[in-house]
Design a protein around this motif. Structure first.
Motif, PDB file in Angstrom:
ATOM      1  N   ILE A  22      38.763  57.055  11.418  1.00 18.92           N
ATOM      2  CA  ILE A  22      39.745  56.026  11.057  1.00 18.92           C
ATOM      3  C   ILE A  22      39.018  54.726  10.715  1.00 18.92           C
ATOM      4  O   ILE A  22      38.157  54.279  11.461  1.00 18.92           O
ATOM      5  CB  ILE A  22      40.742  55.794  12.207  1.00 18.92           C
ATOM      6  CG1 ILE A  22      41.523  57.086  12.502  1.00 18.92           C
ATOM      7  CG2 ILE A  22      41.707  54.662  11.861  1.00 18.92           C
ATOM      8  CD1 ILE A  22      42.514  56.960  13.652  1.00 18.92           C
ATOM      9  N   GLY A  23      39.393  54.147   9.565  1.00 21.76           N
ATOM     10  CA  GLY A  23      38.705  52.950   9.092  1.00 21.76           C
ATOM     11  C   GLY A  23      37.296  53.282   8.654  1.00 21.76           C
ATOM     12  O   GLY A  23      36.337  52.582   8.966  1.00 21.76           O
ATOM     13  N   SER A  24      37.170  54.355   7.865  1.00 18.40           N
ATOM     14  CA  SER A  24      35.869  54.963   7.585  1.00 18.40           C
ATOM     15  C   SER A  24      35.033  54.231   6.556  1.00 18.40           C
ATOM     16  O   SER A  24      33.817  54.437   6.481  1.00 18.40           O
ATOM     17  CB  SER A  24      36.073  56.411   7.116  1.00 18.40           C
ATOM     18  OG  SER A  24      36.812  57.136   8.066  1.00 18.40           O
ATOM     19  N   GLY A  25      35.645  53.393   5.703  1.00 19.51           N
ATOM     20  CA  GLY A  25      34.882  52.704   4.665  1.00 19.51           C
ATOM     21  C   GLY A  25      34.225  53.677   3.712  1.00 19.51           C
ATOM     22  O   GLY A  25      34.881  54.567   3.160  1.00 19.51           O
ATOM     23  N   VAL A  26      32.911  53.558   3.536  1.00 18.77           N
ATOM     24  CA  VAL A  26      32.190  54.474   2.643  1.00 18.77           C
ATOM     25  C   VAL A  26      31.835  55.783   3.342  1.00 18.77           C
ATOM     26  O   VAL A  26      31.177  56.645   2.756  1.00 18.77           O
ATOM     27  CB  VAL A  26      30.904  53.826   2.081  1.00 18.77           C
ATOM     28  CG1 VAL A  26      31.239  52.684   1.156  1.00 18.77           C
ATOM     29  CG2 VAL A  26      29.986  53.381   3.209  1.00 18.77           C
ATOM     30  N   CYS A  27      32.263  55.933   4.594  1.00 21.57           N
ATOM     31  CA  CYS A  27      32.186  57.218   5.318  1.00 21.57           C
ATOM     32  C   CYS A  27      30.767  57.728   5.530  1.00 21.57           C
ATOM     33  O   CYS A  27      30.564  58.945   5.656  1.00 21.57           O
ATOM     34  CB  CYS A  27      33.002  58.298   4.590  1.00 21.57           C
ATOM     35  SG  CYS A  27      34.693  57.839   4.189  1.00 21.57           S
ATOM     36  N   SER A  28      29.788  56.853   5.615  1.00 21.53           N
ATOM     37  CA  SER A  28      28.410  57.322   5.747  1.00 21.53           C
ATOM     38  C   SER A  28      28.210  58.129   7.031  1.00 21.53           C
ATOM     39  O   SER A  28      27.488  59.138   7.035  1.00 21.53           O
ATOM     40  CB  SER A  28      27.440  56.136   5.715  1.00 21.53           C
ATOM     41  OG  SER A  28      27.757  55.183   6.725  1.00 21.53           O
ATOM     42  N   HIS A  29      28.864  57.719   8.103  1.00 22.99           N
ATOM     43  CA  HIS A  29      28.696  58.427   9.378  1.00 22.99           C
ATOM     44  C   HIS A  29      29.475  59.741   9.379  1.00 22.99           C
ATOM     45  O   HIS A  29      28.979  60.766   9.852  1.00 22.99           O
ATOM     46  CB  HIS A  29      29.130  57.525  10.526  1.00 22.99           C
ATOM     47  CG  HIS A  29      28.430  56.207  10.525  1.00 22.99           C
ATOM     48  ND1 HIS A  29      27.149  56.045  11.013  1.00 22.99           N
ATOM     49  CD2 HIS A  29      28.808  54.995  10.034  1.00 22.99           C
ATOM     50  CE1 HIS A  29      26.778  54.785  10.851  1.00 22.99           C
ATOM     51  NE2 HIS A  29      27.758  54.136  10.254  1.00 22.99           N
ATOM     52  N   GLU A  30      30.678  59.716   8.827  1.00 26.31           N
ATOM     53  CA  GLU A  30      31.472  60.938   8.745  1.00 26.31           C
ATOM     54  C   GLU A  30      30.825  61.955   7.811  1.00 26.31           C
ATOM     55  O   GLU A  30      30.858  63.170   8.083  1.00 26.31           O
ATOM     56  CB  GLU A  30      32.891  60.610   8.265  1.00 26.31           C
ATOM     57  CG  GLU A  30      33.738  59.853   9.264  1.00 26.31           C
ATOM     58  CD  GLU A  30      33.573  58.339   9.178  1.00 26.31           C
ATOM     59  OE1 GLU A  30      34.396  57.623   9.764  1.00 26.31           O
ATOM     60  OE2 GLU A  30      32.618  57.870   8.524  1.00 26.31           O
ATOM     61  N   LEU A  31      30.244  61.485   6.725  1.00 26.04           N
ATOM     62  CA  LEU A  31      29.551  62.392   5.804  1.00 26.04           C
ATOM     63  C   LEU A  31      28.376  63.077   6.499  1.00 26.04           C
ATOM     64  O   LEU A  31      28.149  64.283   6.322  1.00 26.04           O
ATOM     65  CB  LEU A  31      29.058  61.619   4.578  1.00 26.04           C
ATOM     66  CG  LEU A  31      30.118  61.269   3.543  1.00 26.04           C
ATOM     67  CD1 LEU A  31      29.619  60.163   2.611  1.00 26.04           C
ATOM     68  CD2 LEU A  31      30.511  62.498   2.719  1.00 26.04           C
ATOM     69  N   PHE A  32      27.644  62.318   7.301  1.00 28.59           N
ATOM     70  CA  PHE A  32      26.505  62.896   8.013  1.00 28.59           C
ATOM     71  C   PHE A  32      26.982  63.911   9.057  1.00 28.59           C
ATOM     72  O   PHE A  32      26.395  64.989   9.213  1.00 28.59           O
ATOM     73  CB  PHE A  32      25.695  61.777   8.670  1.00 28.59           C
ATOM     74  CG  PHE A  32      24.361  62.210   9.212  1.00 28.59           C
ATOM     75  CD1 PHE A  32      23.630  63.235   8.615  1.00 28.59           C
ATOM     76  CD2 PHE A  32      23.823  61.589  10.329  1.00 28.59           C
ATOM     77  CE1 PHE A  32      22.393  63.627   9.107  1.00 28.59           C
ATOM     78  CE2 PHE A  32      22.586  61.970  10.834  1.00 28.59           C
ATOM     79  CZ  PHE A  32      21.873  63.000  10.220  1.00 28.59           C
TER      80      PHE A  32
END
Length: 320
Positions: A91-101
């Motif tokens: 939630i509130g992921s922005g460019v999602c760099s952490h979720e992508l990893f």
């Protein structure tokens, strides 16, 4: 709370130098949402972020994972995610760099990112396509308006986004409802004073640390100013800049502990380093700078011996 400070006036000048007049004018928009979006939509801004320095990142890695070279996403994957088919919501992921990893590390998991910025999520989607990450999807919606399934997600994840939500007790109650039984809440967050309203003691400690640095390390990025003193933030500028910034941050831990059981909660500091290194961390890019940073780390560690940490990494289990 302080309404306006010298720090605010200096920050307006710095923002003008770094981001231009158009960015400052965007803060005059009457819509609070528009002000917040203007803070995050531009991913090309050239600034000096304190927590992007490799030594700061390695320091946080060690606090969280016990290994300076092991990122917390890898730690989470090894300890909680590996071999499981989990539904993870960012939630509130922005460019999602952490979720992508996380998605890349856990191909069996289904990762969903929600953010109100379609521009940032568009960039994240492009990154996913380039890296051929297929187990992630992106939802450009206001979290308060999107309909989330109840008792559905195994993990809800926040990285530097939870402190942008107001009324944390109500918000985390909603988060609890979308989690399955024994579901996990994961946060890597600023949990310090609301609206960055530091105590006089903390501001004095920040300035004592600042005084130990040579002027050559205190030059503010893209300006001719020398950061000789830190004055603290006024609430008026914070609201005009981004009404969501640290709006209820001091309630993050009380609310998380109310609705969830802490499996781990790790202090990672930032009390001194964030305000001190803001706009000057780019100067520390040489061996002498590394040595000075190490001294600042030791100084903050000493401060943390008798003070709560402003940043925390936590994993919590849903309580029935």
């Amino acid at each position: 709370m302080k309404l306006i400070t010298i720090e605010d006036i200096r920050d307006i000048y710095i923002k003008f130098q770094q981001r231009g007049l158009a960015f400052l004018l965007s803060k005059l928009h009457v819509s609070a949402t528009a002000k917040t979006k203007s803070s995050f939509n531009d991913t090309t801004i050239d600034v000096s972020y304190w927590n992007q320095h490799p030594m700061v990142r390695r320091r946080w890695n060690e606090f969280i994972t016990g290994d300076k070279d092991l990122r917390y996403e890898e730690y989470l994957s090894q300890k909680y995610f590996r071999g499981k088919r989990l539904k993870i919501l960012g939630i509130g992921s922005g460019v999602c760099s952490h979720e992508l990893f996380i998605a890349q590390l856990n191909p069996n998991c289904e990762v969903t990112c929600i953010d109100f910025s379609d521009k940032l999520l568009g960039e994240a989607k492009q990154t996913a396509e380039e890296k051929k990450i297929t187990n992630i999807k992106f939802v450009a919606e206001d979290i308060y308006k999107v309909s989330l399934p109840q008792n559905y997600y195994d993990v809800v994840f926040f990285h530097s986004s939870l402190h942008h939500f107001d009324d944390l007790f109500s918000f985390l109650r909603m988060v609890k409802e979308v989690l399955v039984e024994n579901g996990l809440l994961v946060i890597n967050e600023y949990v310090g004073p609301t609206r960055l309203q530091y105590s006089k003691e903390q501001i004095d400690a920040i300035n004592s640390g600042l005084k130990t640095l040579p002027d050559s390390y205190k030059k503010i990025y893209k300006s001719n100013l020398i950061k000789k003193h830190y004055y603290g933030s006024g609430v008026l500028r914070m609201y005009l800049s981004d009404p969501s910034e640290c709006v209820d941050s001091s309630n993050i831990l009380p609310a998380a502990r109310h609705y969830f059981r802490a499996l781990e909660e790790k202090r990672i500091g930032g009390n001194i380093l964030m305000p001190l290194l803001k706009d000057i961390v780019h100067n520390f890019s040489n061996p002498e700078g590394d040595m000075l940073l190490e001294r600042l780390f030791e100084y903050e560690d000493k401060y943390l011996e008798s003070h709560e940490s402003d940043f925390v990494f936590g994993v919590y289990k849903k309580c029935l």
